[in-house]
Motif scaffolding. Structure first.
Motif, PDB file in Angstrom:
ATOM      1  N   PHE A  64       0.898  -1.163   0.000  1.00  0.00           N
ATOM      2  CA  PHE A  64       0.000   0.000   0.000  1.00  0.00           C
ATOM      3  C   PHE A  64       0.929   1.203   0.000  1.00  0.00           C
ATOM      4  N   VAL A  65       1.048   1.852  -1.148  1.00  0.00           N
ATOM      5  CA  VAL A  65       2.079   2.874  -1.320  1.00  0.00           C
ATOM      6  C   VAL A  65       1.469   4.183  -1.807  1.00  0.00           C
ATOM      7  N   HIS A  66       1.784   5.268  -1.108  1.00  0.00           N
ATOM      8  CA  HIS A  66       1.505   6.600  -1.628  1.00  0.00           C
ATOM      9  C   HIS A  66       2.740   7.016  -2.414  1.00  0.00           C
ATOM     10  N   TYR A  67       2.523   7.502  -3.619  1.00  0.00           N
ATOM     11  CA  TYR A  67       3.645   7.882  -4.480  1.00  0.00           C
ATOM     12  C   TYR A  67       3.461   9.332  -4.942  1.00  0.00           C
ATOM     13  N   PRO A  68       3.853  10.301  -4.093  1.00  0.00           N
ATOM     14  CA  PRO A  68       3.637  11.713  -4.421  1.00  0.00           C
ATOM     15  C   PRO A  68       4.233  12.164  -5.756  1.00  0.00           C
ATOM     16  N   PRO A  69       5.440  11.702  -6.162  1.00  0.00           N
ATOM     17  CA  PRO A  69       5.949  12.188  -7.451  1.00  0.00           C
ATOM     18  C   PRO A  69       5.040  11.835  -8.632  1.00  0.00           C
ATOM     19  N   GLY A  70       4.254  10.775  -8.500  1.00  0.00           N
ATOM     20  CA  GLY A  70       3.334  10.378  -9.567  1.00  0.00           C
ATOM     21  C   GLY A  70       1.894  10.742  -9.266  1.00  0.00           C
ATOM     22  N   ASN A  71       1.663  11.471  -8.179  1.00  0.00           N
ATOM     23  CA  ASN A  71       0.298  11.819  -7.751  1.00  0.00           C
ATOM     24  C   ASN A  71      -0.560  10.560  -7.690  1.00  0.00           C
ATOM     25  N   ALA A  72      -0.037   9.523  -7.076  1.00  0.00           N
ATOM     26  CA  ALA A  72      -0.691   8.219  -7.177  1.00  0.00           C
ATOM     27  C   ALA A  72      -0.680   7.432  -5.863  1.00  0.00           C
ATOM     28  N   ILE A  73      -1.630   6.537  -5.784  1.00  0.00           N
ATOM     29  CA  ILE A  73      -1.698   5.544  -4.719  1.00  0.00           C
ATOM     30  C   ILE A  73      -1.680   4.190  -5.411  1.00  0.00           C
ATOM     31  N   LYS A  74      -0.821   3.312  -4.943  1.00  0.00           N
ATOM     32  CA  LYS A  74      -0.662   1.997  -5.580  1.00  0.00           C
ATOM     33  C   LYS A  74      -0.844   0.934  -4.505  1.00  0.00           C
ATOM     34  N   ILE A  75      -1.719  -0.021  -4.810  1.00  0.00           N
ATOM     35  CA  ILE A  75      -2.039  -1.075  -3.857  1.00  0.00           C
ATOM     36  C   ILE A  75      -1.895  -2.411  -4.571  1.00  0.00           C
ATOM     37  N   THR A  76      -1.178  -3.327  -3.967  1.00  0.00           N
ATOM     38  CA  THR A  76      -1.015  -4.654  -4.559  1.00  0.00           C
ATOM     39  C   THR A  76      -1.619  -5.687  -3.627  1.00  0.00           C
ATOM     40  N   LEU A  77      -2.515  -6.488  -4.191  1.00  0.00           N
ATOM     41  CA  LEU A  77      -3.214  -7.527  -3.427  1.00  0.00           C
ATOM     42  C   LEU A  77      -2.862  -8.906  -3.970  1.00  0.00           C
ATOM     43  N   ARG A  78      -2.823  -9.865  -3.082  1.00  0.00           N
ATOM     44  CA  ARG A  78      -2.653 -11.254  -3.499  1.00  0.00           C
ATOM     45  C   ARG A  78      -3.975 -11.730  -4.088  1.00  0.00           C
ATOM     46  N   ARG A  79      -3.909 -12.364  -5.247  1.00  0.00           N
ATOM     47  CA  ARG A  79      -5.120 -12.881  -5.895  1.00  0.00           C
ATOM     48  C   ARG A  79      -5.629 -14.097  -5.128  1.00  0.00           C
ATOM     49  N   PRO A  80      -6.948 -14.250  -5.011  1.00  0.00           N
ATOM     50  CA  PRO A  80      -7.484 -15.443  -4.345  1.00  0.00           C
ATOM     51  C   PRO A  80      -7.279 -16.699  -5.180  1.00  0.00           C
ATOM     52  N   ILE A  81      -7.225 -16.521  -6.490  1.00  0.00           N
ATOM     53  CA  ILE A  81      -6.997 -17.637  -7.425  1.00  0.00           C
ATOM     54  C   ILE A  81      -5.917 -17.187  -8.402  1.00  0.00           C
ATOM     55  N   THR A  82      -4.953 -18.034  -8.640  1.00  0.00           N
ATOM     56  CA  THR A  82      -3.886 -17.708  -9.586  1.00  0.00           C
ATOM     57  C   THR A  82      -4.474 -17.363 -10.948  1.00  0.00           C
ATOM     58  N   SER A  83      -3.918 -16.336 -11.585  1.00  0.00           N
ATOM     59  CA  SER A  83      -4.396 -15.904 -12.897  1.00  0.00           C
ATOM     60  C   SER A  83      -4.425 -17.068 -13.880  1.00  0.00           C
ATOM     61  N   GLY A  84      -5.573 -17.251 -14.509  1.00  0.00           N
ATOM     62  CA  GLY A  84      -5.724 -18.285 -15.518  1.00  0.00           C
ATOM     63  C   GLY A  84      -6.049 -19.658 -14.970  1.00  0.00           C
ATOM     64  N   ASP A  85      -6.073 -19.788 -13.655  1.00  0.00           N
ATOM     65  CA  ASP A  85      -6.378 -21.085 -13.062  1.00  0.00           C
ATOM     66  C   ASP A  85      -7.895 -21.323 -13.112  1.00  0.00           C
ATOM     67  N   VAL A  86      -8.307 -22.544 -12.884  1.00  0.00           N
ATOM     68  CA  VAL A  86      -9.733 -22.874 -12.863  1.00  0.00           C
ATOM     69  C   VAL A  86     -10.418 -22.008 -11.809  1.00  0.00           C
ATOM     70  N   GLY A  87     -11.510 -21.358 -12.223  1.00  0.00           N
ATOM     71  CA  GLY A  87     -12.264 -20.507 -11.307  1.00  0.00           C
ATOM     72  C   GLY A  87     -11.881 -19.038 -11.388  1.00  0.00           C
ATOM     73  N   ASP A  88     -10.808 -18.698 -12.086  1.00  0.00           N
ATOM     74  CA  ASP A  88     -10.402 -17.297 -12.229  1.00  0.00           C
ATOM     75  C   ASP A  88     -11.338 -16.621 -13.226  1.00  0.00           C
ATOM     76  N   SER A  89     -11.932 -15.509 -12.811  1.00  0.00           N
ATOM     77  CA  SER A  89     -12.869 -14.803 -13.689  1.00  0.00           C
ATOM     78  C   SER A  89     -12.268 -13.537 -14.296  1.00  0.00           C
ATOM     79  N   ASP A  90     -11.008 -13.260 -14.019  1.00  0.00           N
ATOM     80  CA  ASP A  90     -10.371 -12.046 -14.535  1.00  0.00           C
ATOM     81  C   ASP A  90      -8.890 -12.341 -14.774  1.00  0.00           C
ATOM     82  N   VAL A  91      -8.604 -12.978 -15.887  1.00  0.00           N
ATOM     83  CA  VAL A  91      -7.250 -13.459 -16.183  1.00  0.00           C
ATOM     84  C   VAL A  91      -6.216 -12.338 -16.137  1.00  0.00           C
ATOM     85  N   TYR A  92      -6.587 -11.140 -16.601  1.00  0.00           N
ATOM     86  CA  TYR A  92      -5.626 -10.031 -16.659  1.00  0.00           C
ATOM     87  C   TYR A  92      -5.677  -9.117 -15.435  1.00  0.00           C
TER      88      TYR A  92
END
Length: 110
Positions: A64-92
């Motif tokens: 969870f990062v505030h990035y003032p030089p880019g006027n941005a907030i960036k948040i990275t979450l662990r996916r509940p299901i690996t991308s492209g695995d069975v049950g994943d509804s949002d591959v990208y």
């Protein structure tokens, strides 16, 4: 009563994308530093809010990062299901930003 604006009216870009097969990143980017700083100072967008919006444990928030030089907030979450695995509804990971759009931000222009 304080007026509010939904986050999508204040941010230039709200997006999500994969960050590897097991994570996705949320980016909230503002047009200028003044808007970014004003939103940041409301202290509305927090790890607790993200945890509640996405129904995850705090340990699933990788960054969870505030990035003032880019006027941005960036948040990275662990996916509940690996991308492209069975049950994943949002591959990208590009549809994960939706819960952010209507976050009410206190915003009184009076």
């Amino acid at each position: 009563m304080t007026a509010t604006q939904p986050l999508h009216r204040l941010a230039k870009t709200i997006r999500s994308k994969n960050a590897g097969a097991n994570h996705f990143t949320l980016d909230i980017i503002f047009d200028n530093f003044e808007t970014y700083e004003r939103v940041r100072e409301t202290d509305v967008i927090t790890r607790d809010l993200i945890r509640d919006l996405y129904g995850v444990e705090d340990t699933q928030i990788a960054q969870f990062v505030h990035y003032p030089p880019g006027n941005a907030i960036k948040i990275t979450l662990r996916r509940p299901i690996t991308s492209g695995d069975v049950g994943d509804s949002d591959v990208y990971g590009c549809q994960q930003y939706i819960p952010l759009l209507t976050i009410p931000i206190p915003w009184d222009d009076a």
